[in-house]
Design a protein around this motif. Structure first.
Motif, short mmCIF file in Angstrom:
data_model
loop_
_atom_site.label_atom_id
_atom_site.label_comp_id
_atom_site.label_asym_id
_atom_site.label_seq_id
_atom_site.Cartn_x
_atom_site.Cartn_y
_atom_site.Cartn_z
N TRP A 51 0.91 -1.48 -0.25
CA TRP A 51 -0.25 -0.20 0.00
C TRP A 51 0.98 1.34 0.10
CZ3 TRP A 51 -5.24 0.59 0.19
CH2 TRP A 51 -6.12 -0.49 0.47
N ILE A 52 0.70 2.54 -1.13
CA ILE A 52 1.28 3.37 -0.96
C ILE A 52 0.30 4.24 -0.07
CG2 ILE A 52 1.50 5.45 -1.80
CD1 ILE A 52 1.50 3.46 -4.66
N TYR A 53 -0.35 4.78 0.28
CA TYR A 53 -1.26 4.94 1.56
C TYR A 53 -1.78 4.65 2.51
CZ TYR A 53 -1.00 8.14 -2.15
OH TYR A 53 0.36 9.29 -2.99
N PRO A 54 -1.70 4.63 3.87
CA PRO A 54 -2.43 3.62 4.72
C PRO A 54 -3.61 2.90 4.13
CG PRO A 54 -1.49 5.64 5.87
CD PRO A 54 -1.38 6.02 4.56
N PRO A 55 -3.92 2.35 3.83
CA PRO A 55 -5.52 1.44 3.72
C PRO A 55 -6.44 2.19 4.89
CG PRO A 55 -4.09 -0.37 4.83
CD PRO A 55 -3.55 1.02 4.75
N PHE A 56 -6.57 2.11 6.05
CA PHE A 56 -7.83 2.34 6.84
C PHE A 56 -6.48 3.23 8.40
CE2 PHE A 56 -6.92 -1.56 6.99
CZ PHE A 56 -6.59 -1.80 8.49
N GLY A 57 -7.29 3.65 9.20
CA GLY A 57 -6.49 4.41 10.39
C GLY A 57 -6.54 5.97 10.45
N LYS A 58 -5.73 6.73 11.08
CA LYS A 58 -5.85 8.01 10.88
C LYS A 58 -5.45 8.75 10.29
CE LYS A 58 -5.91 8.46 16.43
NZ LYS A 58 -5.81 8.87 17.85
N GLU A 59 -4.05 7.71 9.27
CA GLU A 59 -3.74 8.68 8.31
C GLU A 59 -3.74 8.25 6.68
OE1 GLU A 59 -1.67 10.99 8.83
OE2 GLU A 59 -1.71 10.50 11.18
N ALA A 60 -5.50 7.36 7.25
CA ALA A 60 -6.57 7.30 6.23
C ALA A 60 -6.51 8.04 4.74
CB ALA A 60 -7.16 5.84 6.59
N GLY A 61 -7.12 7.78 3.78
CA GLY A 61 -7.75 8.54 3.44
C GLY A 61 -7.53 9.45 2.43
N VAL A 62 -5.67 9.34 1.75
CA VAL A 62 -5.24 10.64 1.29
C VAL A 62 -5.94 11.11 -0.12
CG1 VAL A 62 -2.82 10.96 0.12
CG2 VAL A 62 -2.69 9.82 2.03
N ILE A 63 -6.17 11.89 -0.57
CA ILE A 63 -6.74 12.68 -1.77
C ILE A 63 -4.84 13.34 -2.50
CG2 ILE A 63 -7.71 14.31 -2.83
CD1 ILE A 63 -9.47 14.71 -0.13
N LYS A 64 -5.20 12.67 -3.86
CA LYS A 64 -4.25 12.67 -5.02
C LYS A 64 -4.38 12.81 -5.87
CE LYS A 64 0.78 12.43 -6.03
NZ LYS A 64 1.29 13.68 -5.37
N ASP A 65 -4.23 13.56 -6.96
CA ASP A 65 -4.63 14.08 -8.08
C ASP A 65 -5.88 13.61 -8.17
OD1 ASP A 65 -2.02 14.65 -8.78
OD2 ASP A 65 -1.43 12.40 -9.17
N GLY A 66 -7.48 14.51 -7.23
CA GLY A 66 -8.74 14.06 -7.61
C GLY A 66 -8.76 12.45 -7.17
N LYS A 67 -8.23 12.15 -6.91
CA LYS A 67 -8.27 10.48 -6.39
C LYS A 67 -8.27 10.67 -4.39
CE LYS A 67 -6.91 8.41 -10.25
NZ LYS A 67 -5.96 7.51 -10.86
N ILE A 68 -9.01 9.54 -3.89
CA ILE A 68 -8.19 9.33 -2.68
C ILE A 68 -8.85 7.82 -2.63
CG2 ILE A 68 -11.58 9.53 -2.02
CD1 ILE A 68 -10.73 10.34 0.96
N TYR A 69 -7.61 7.41 -1.02
CA TYR A 69 -7.60 6.09 -1.13
C TYR A 69 -7.67 5.71 -0.14
CZ TYR A 69 -4.37 7.23 -5.82
OH TYR A 69 -3.48 7.57 -6.79
N GLY A 70 -7.65 4.36 -0.31
CA GLY A 70 -7.79 3.43 1.23
C GLY A 70 -9.13 2.51 1.15
N LEU A 71 -9.07 0.88 1.78
CA LEU A 71 -9.78 0.49 2.40
C LEU A 71 -10.81 0.64 1.95
CD1 LEU A 71 -9.52 -2.85 1.55
CD2 LEU A 71 -9.97 -2.72 4.46
N GLY A 72 -11.58 -0.01 0.54
CA GLY A 72 -13.13 0.28 0.62
C GLY A 72 -13.57 1.69 0.23
N ALA A 73 -12.83 2.36 -0.27
CA ALA A 73 -12.74 3.44 -1.06
C ALA A 73 -14.48 4.07 -1.59
CB ALA A 73 -11.97 4.40 -1.51
N SER A 74 -13.96 2.76 -2.99
CA SER A 74 -15.01 2.50 -4.26
C SER A 74 -16.03 0.86 -3.88
CB SER A 74 -14.23 1.58 -4.84
OG SER A 74 -13.50 3.17 -6.35
N ASP A 75 -15.57 -0.10 -2.26
CA ASP A 75 -16.10 -0.63 -2.50
C ASP A 75 -16.52 -0.63 -0.38
OD1 ASP A 75 -18.04 -3.20 -2.71
OD2 ASP A 75 -16.04 -4.43 -2.81
N ASP A 76 -17.16 -0.22 -0.03
CA ASP A 76 -18.70 0.75 -0.93
C ASP A 76 -18.85 1.65 -0.24
OD1 ASP A 76 -20.65 0.92 -2.57
OD2 ASP A 76 -21.83 -0.09 -1.53
N LYS A 77 -16.89 2.63 0.39
CA LYS A 77 -17.88 4.20 0.76
C LYS A 77 -18.16 4.16 0.48
CE LYS A 77 -15.61 1.55 4.95
NZ LYS A 77 -14.75 1.68 6.50
#
Length: 368
Positions: free
Chosen positions: A75-101
């Motif tokens: 994982w380039i960015y944390p999948p969950f936890g306080k540091e997760a949900g990194v936003i870069k180039d119009g995208k947000i990264y993290g476990l469940g970001a697309s499925d289904d959060k």
């Protein structure tokens, strides 16, 4: 930060593996209470209801649970936890970001949109558990809906906010059956292979060959004009080996079978006859039946009217559609998530899809 980004970031930061959704459910309930949304707990699900007395009803469905993150080091960015949900180039990264959060976020925003205005139809927003491992959350909601509300309506449809990249609707999926197969044999020292009468791994290799031949047979006889071909996929292989020079006494494989309507109820019997009594076959969980909504149904027609460029497809994987279609309620899948990013490391969602999905959902409600 826009509200949609804030909500989604908070959702991603909460780990919610299947069976561990309580913290996320509590967060959503707290969000609803703070924003005066009419939410209630239903079993372990959260349901928001807008009841107007209409004879028509739309149910929007999203699931709380995620699969596990896989290999954390990739994982380039944390999948969950306080540091997760990194936003870069119009995208947000993290476990469940697309499925289904992202789907959850879209439905919470949609519920907020209707807080101070009377919708033209009754609305249910359902946030359910255990979609990834059998669908018990949606199954529970469906039983609750039948018991308390179904009699009030003569027109009900469902929109499931699973990932479709906002560029297609999916009207169905094949059934699925997960199984574990075990072969047993004699253990011993691998320096004396001739003394091993029954070699469980070699026995399993023959089983695998039989199943691959079976796949070709069922694809010949059980093709479905709408849902396509059934498939059988080997997903796991292990043995009881304890050292490199020991022949194990047990070997196990796991399989994912995707079934068509004529095959679904017959598959285990067909498999049993093919493999005989020399192996042990066990179900993993409960088989999920196929789901299919008529392409001429009202909900498909409304989507075609307001978004004529959307493709109409069949989902390669299963979802909770089946729990609605099995009781005669049309259900389609349409959501903001990126299907190509799910169930893998570095899952993400394009943030613009959330606003796009909410806009289309609003049009569905006003045109239904």
């Amino acid at each position: 930060m826009e509200l949609s980004q804030k909500i989604l970031k908070q959702l991603i930061q909460i780990k919610s593996y299947s069976g561990q959704e309580k913290e996320l459910a509590d967060f959503i309930m707290d969000f609803c209470q703070k924003n005066n949304l009419p939410a209630e707990k239903q079993d372990k699900n959260i349901v928001i209801k807008y009841l107007t007395g209409s004879k028509k009803c739309l149910i929007f469905n999203a699931h709380l649970d995620t699969v596990k993150e896989g290999k954390r080091s990739t994982w380039i960015y944390p999948p969950f936890g306080k540091e997760a949900g990194v936003i870069k180039d119009g995208k947000i990264y993290g476990l469940g970001a697309s499925d289904d959060k992202a789907g959850i976020t879209s439905l919470l925003l949609l519920a907020l949109e209707h807080k101070n205005k009377k919708p033209p139809v009754d609305l249910f927003f359902t946030f359910v558990i255990n979609e990834e491992i059998g669908g018990s959350g949606t199954e529970s909601f469906v039983n609750y809906f039948i018991d308390k509300f179904a009699k009030n309506y003569n027109d009900v449809s469902v929109v499931i906010a699973e990932p479709t990249n906002c560029n297609k609707i999916e009207i169905g999926h094949r059934g699925n059956t997960f199984i574990k197969i075990k072969t047993t044999g004699d253990s011993g020292h691998s320096s004396n292979p001739d003394k091993i009468k029954i070699h469980c791994i070699e026995k399993m290799i023959k089983v695998i060959s039989k199943i691959k031949r079976l796949e070709k047979e069922i694809q010949t006889f059980y093709f479905d004009d709408v849902l396509g071909y059934p498939t059988i996929c080997l997903t796991g292989f292990n043995s009881s080996k304890s050292s490199v020079n020991k022949v194990p006494s047990e070997c196990n494989t796991t399989w994912d079978i995707r079934t068509t309507p004529l095959l679904h109820d017959k598959f285990m019997n067909i498999l049993g006859k093919k493999l005989g009594k020399e192996v042990e076959v066990k179900l993993i969980g409960k088989p999920i039946n196929y789901g299919l909504t008529d392409i001429n149904s009202k909900i498909v027609g409304v989507f075609k009217k307001i978004a004529p460029n959307l493709e109409i497809k069949i989902s390669p994987g299963s979802n909770d559609t089946t729990f609605f279609t099995s009781i005669g309620i049309p259900a389609i899948t349409f959501g903001p998530g990126n299907k190509e990013a799910i169930h893998k490391e570095n899952e993400y969602i394009e943030l613009k899809n959330i606003e796009k999905s909410v806009g289309i959902y609003k049009k569905i409600i006003s045109n239904y």
